[in-house]
Design a protein around this motif. Sequence first.
Motif, PDB file in Angstrom:
ATOM      1  N   HIS A 149      -9.928  15.779  -7.460  1.00 42.30           N
ATOM      2  CA  HIS A 149      -9.476  15.315  -8.764  1.00 42.30           C
ATOM      3  C   HIS A 149      -9.384  13.792  -8.821  1.00 42.30           C
ATOM      4  CE1 HIS A 149      -8.766  19.453  -9.810  1.00 42.30           C
ATOM      5  NE2 HIS A 149      -8.072  19.592  -8.704  1.00 42.30           N
ATOM      6  N   LYS A 150      -8.923  13.188  -7.737  1.00 43.93           N
ATOM      7  CA  LYS A 150      -8.863  11.728  -7.638  1.00 43.93           C
ATOM      8  C   LYS A 150      -8.700  11.362  -6.166  1.00 43.93           C
ATOM      9  CE  LYS A 150      -3.900  11.601  -8.685  1.00 43.93           C
ATOM     10  NZ  LYS A 150      -2.875  11.063  -9.557  1.00 43.93           N
ATOM     11  N   PRO A 151      -9.093  10.141  -5.785  1.00 43.85           N
ATOM     12  CA  PRO A 151      -8.999   9.744  -4.372  1.00 43.85           C
ATOM     13  C   PRO A 151      -7.548   9.683  -3.888  1.00 43.85           C
ATOM     14  CG  PRO A 151     -10.201   8.094  -5.665  1.00 43.85           C
ATOM     15  CD  PRO A 151      -9.657   9.100  -6.620  1.00 43.85           C
ATOM     16  N   ASN A 152      -7.346   9.986  -2.603  1.00 40.58           N
ATOM     17  CA  ASN A 152      -6.032   9.867  -1.974  1.00 40.58           C
ATOM     18  C   ASN A 152      -5.762   8.441  -1.514  1.00 40.58           C
ATOM     19  OD1 ASN A 152      -6.424  12.783  -1.881  1.00 40.58           O
ATOM     20  ND2 ASN A 152      -4.728  12.800  -0.433  1.00 40.58           N
ATOM     21  N   TYR A 153      -6.851   7.735  -1.163  1.00 41.04           N
ATOM     22  CA  TYR A 153      -6.724   6.417  -0.563  1.00 41.04           C
ATOM     23  C   TYR A 153      -7.606   5.398  -1.268  1.00 41.04           C
ATOM     24  CZ  TYR A 153      -4.721   9.126   3.228  1.00 41.04           C
ATOM     25  OH  TYR A 153      -3.946   9.983   3.958  1.00 41.04           O
ATOM     26  N   LYS A 154      -7.098   4.173  -1.319  1.00 39.80           N
ATOM     27  CA  LYS A 154      -7.907   3.039  -1.751  1.00 39.80           C
ATOM     28  C   LYS A 154      -8.257   2.276  -0.475  1.00 39.80           C
ATOM     29  CE  LYS A 154      -7.891  -1.181  -4.419  1.00 39.80           C
ATOM     30  NZ  LYS A 154      -7.068  -2.161  -5.133  1.00 39.80           N
ATOM     31  N   VAL A 155      -9.555   2.107  -0.233  1.00 38.16           N
ATOM     32  CA  VAL A 155     -10.024   1.463   0.990  1.00 38.16           C
ATOM     33  C   VAL A 155     -10.651   0.131   0.630  1.00 38.16           C
ATOM     34  CG1 VAL A 155     -11.562   1.680   2.979  1.00 38.16           C
ATOM     35  CG2 VAL A 155     -10.454   3.724   2.036  1.00 38.16           C
ATOM     36  N   SER A 156     -10.246  -0.912   1.360  1.00 38.16           N
ATOM     37  CA  SER A 156     -10.862  -2.220   1.181  1.00 38.16           C
ATOM     38  C   SER A 156     -10.976  -2.885   2.550  1.00 38.16           C
ATOM     39  CB  SER A 156     -10.065  -3.092   0.220  1.00 38.16           C
ATOM     40  OG  SER A 156      -8.732  -3.217   0.637  1.00 38.16           O
ATOM     41  N   ASN A 157     -12.195  -3.312   2.867  1.00 37.24           N
ATOM     42  CA  ASN A 157     -12.496  -3.895   4.186  1.00 37.24           C
ATOM     43  C   ASN A 157     -12.054  -2.938   5.284  1.00 37.24           C
ATOM     44  OD1 ASN A 157     -13.567  -6.147   2.880  1.00 37.24           O
ATOM     45  ND2 ASN A 157     -11.552  -7.129   2.802  1.00 37.24           N
ATOM     46  N   ASP A 158     -11.141  -3.370   6.152  1.00 37.27           N
ATOM     47  CA  ASP A 158     -10.675  -2.504   7.253  1.00 37.27           C
ATOM     48  C   ASP A 158      -9.284  -1.952   7.012  1.00 37.27           C
ATOM     49  OD1 ASP A 158     -13.016  -2.815   8.623  1.00 37.27           O
ATOM     50  OD2 ASP A 158     -12.300  -4.487   9.844  1.00 37.27           O
ATOM     51  N   SER A 159      -8.801  -1.997   5.762  1.00 38.84           N
ATOM     52  CA  SER A 159      -7.447  -1.489   5.503  1.00 38.84           C
ATOM     53  C   SER A 159      -7.509  -0.445   4.377  1.00 38.84           C
ATOM     54  CB  SER A 159      -6.518  -2.636   5.116  1.00 38.84           C
ATOM     55  OG  SER A 159      -6.920  -3.209   3.903  1.00 38.84           O
ATOM     56  N   TYR A 160      -6.423   0.299   4.273  1.00 35.34           N
ATOM     57  CA  TYR A 160      -6.336   1.294   3.221  1.00 35.34           C
ATOM     58  C   TYR A 160      -4.897   1.420   2.761  1.00 35.34           C
ATOM     59  CZ  TYR A 160      -4.443   4.525   6.735  1.00 35.34           C
ATOM     60  OH  TYR A 160      -3.664   5.120   7.687  1.00 35.34           O
ATOM     61  N   GLU A 161      -4.750   1.954   1.558  1.00 37.06           N
ATOM     62  CA  GLU A 161      -3.416   2.252   1.052  1.00 37.06           C
ATOM     63  C   GLU A 161      -3.448   3.621   0.400  1.00 37.06           C
ATOM     64  OE1 GLU A 161      -1.766   0.596  -2.972  1.00 37.06           O
ATOM     65  OE2 GLU A 161      -3.326  -0.813  -2.303  1.00 37.06           O
ATOM     66  N   LYS A 162      -2.370   4.366   0.597  1.00 36.76           N
ATOM     67  CA  LYS A 162      -2.258   5.698  -0.008  1.00 36.76           C
ATOM     68  C   LYS A 162      -1.932   5.524  -1.476  1.00 36.76           C
ATOM     69  CE  LYS A 162      -0.494  10.273   0.755  1.00 36.76           C
ATOM     70  NZ  LYS A 162      -1.686  10.995   0.475  1.00 36.76           N
ATOM     71  N   LEU A 163      -2.671   6.233  -2.322  1.00 36.20           N
ATOM     72  CA  LEU A 163      -2.451   6.125  -3.776  1.00 36.20           C
ATOM     73  C   LEU A 163      -1.413   7.130  -4.244  1.00 36.20           C
ATOM     74  CD1 LEU A 163      -6.169   5.755  -4.855  1.00 36.20           C
ATOM     75  CD2 LEU A 163      -4.464   3.957  -4.640  1.00 36.20           C
TER      76      LEU A 163
END
Length: 163
Positions: A149-163
């Motif tokens: 339905h929608k992503p769990n994580y936002k990924v940028s470069n080598d890091s991520y954050e839980k949405l």
Amino acid sequence: MHSCGNVNTQDFKKGFNNRYISFQHPFHWKYLEADNEFVVAKLHDPKYNSVITVSVSPCVTNNIEDMKEIVESDFKAREWKIKDSKVLKDEHIQAWDVIFKIIKDEKEFEIEQYNILRENNLYTIEIASFNRTEIMNDYVNLITSFNVHKPNYKVSNDSYEKL
């Protein structure tokens, strides 16, 4: 790849939905405690003594071929025998189905992972069983009912954050 056409999902009795993903599974599967932060649902099929794990993890690549290469390299380092490995890639889906064998506590397990890569999120539906072929109908039905339905994580470069 498995043929998933003409599946009657009306045979299912239970559903899972956490607003990020949803899927259906047989009523007799029991929920187990999750092993780690990426495991969304872990189920046990008492009929075939199989464990089904659904997980979502952030992924630095958004190319299923790259993911396949990285994971298969890890499998080989662990001396897990890959029995079959296939990529499905078109404009609608990037998926990779792999079947491999591991030995744990002197017993051989056959494991199948169906991996979907979308928006740098890797969705894995895994089954571990002594005899995987017995539970294949239920496993394929779960895969065909699986929805992101929608992503769990936002990924940028080598890091991520839980949405």
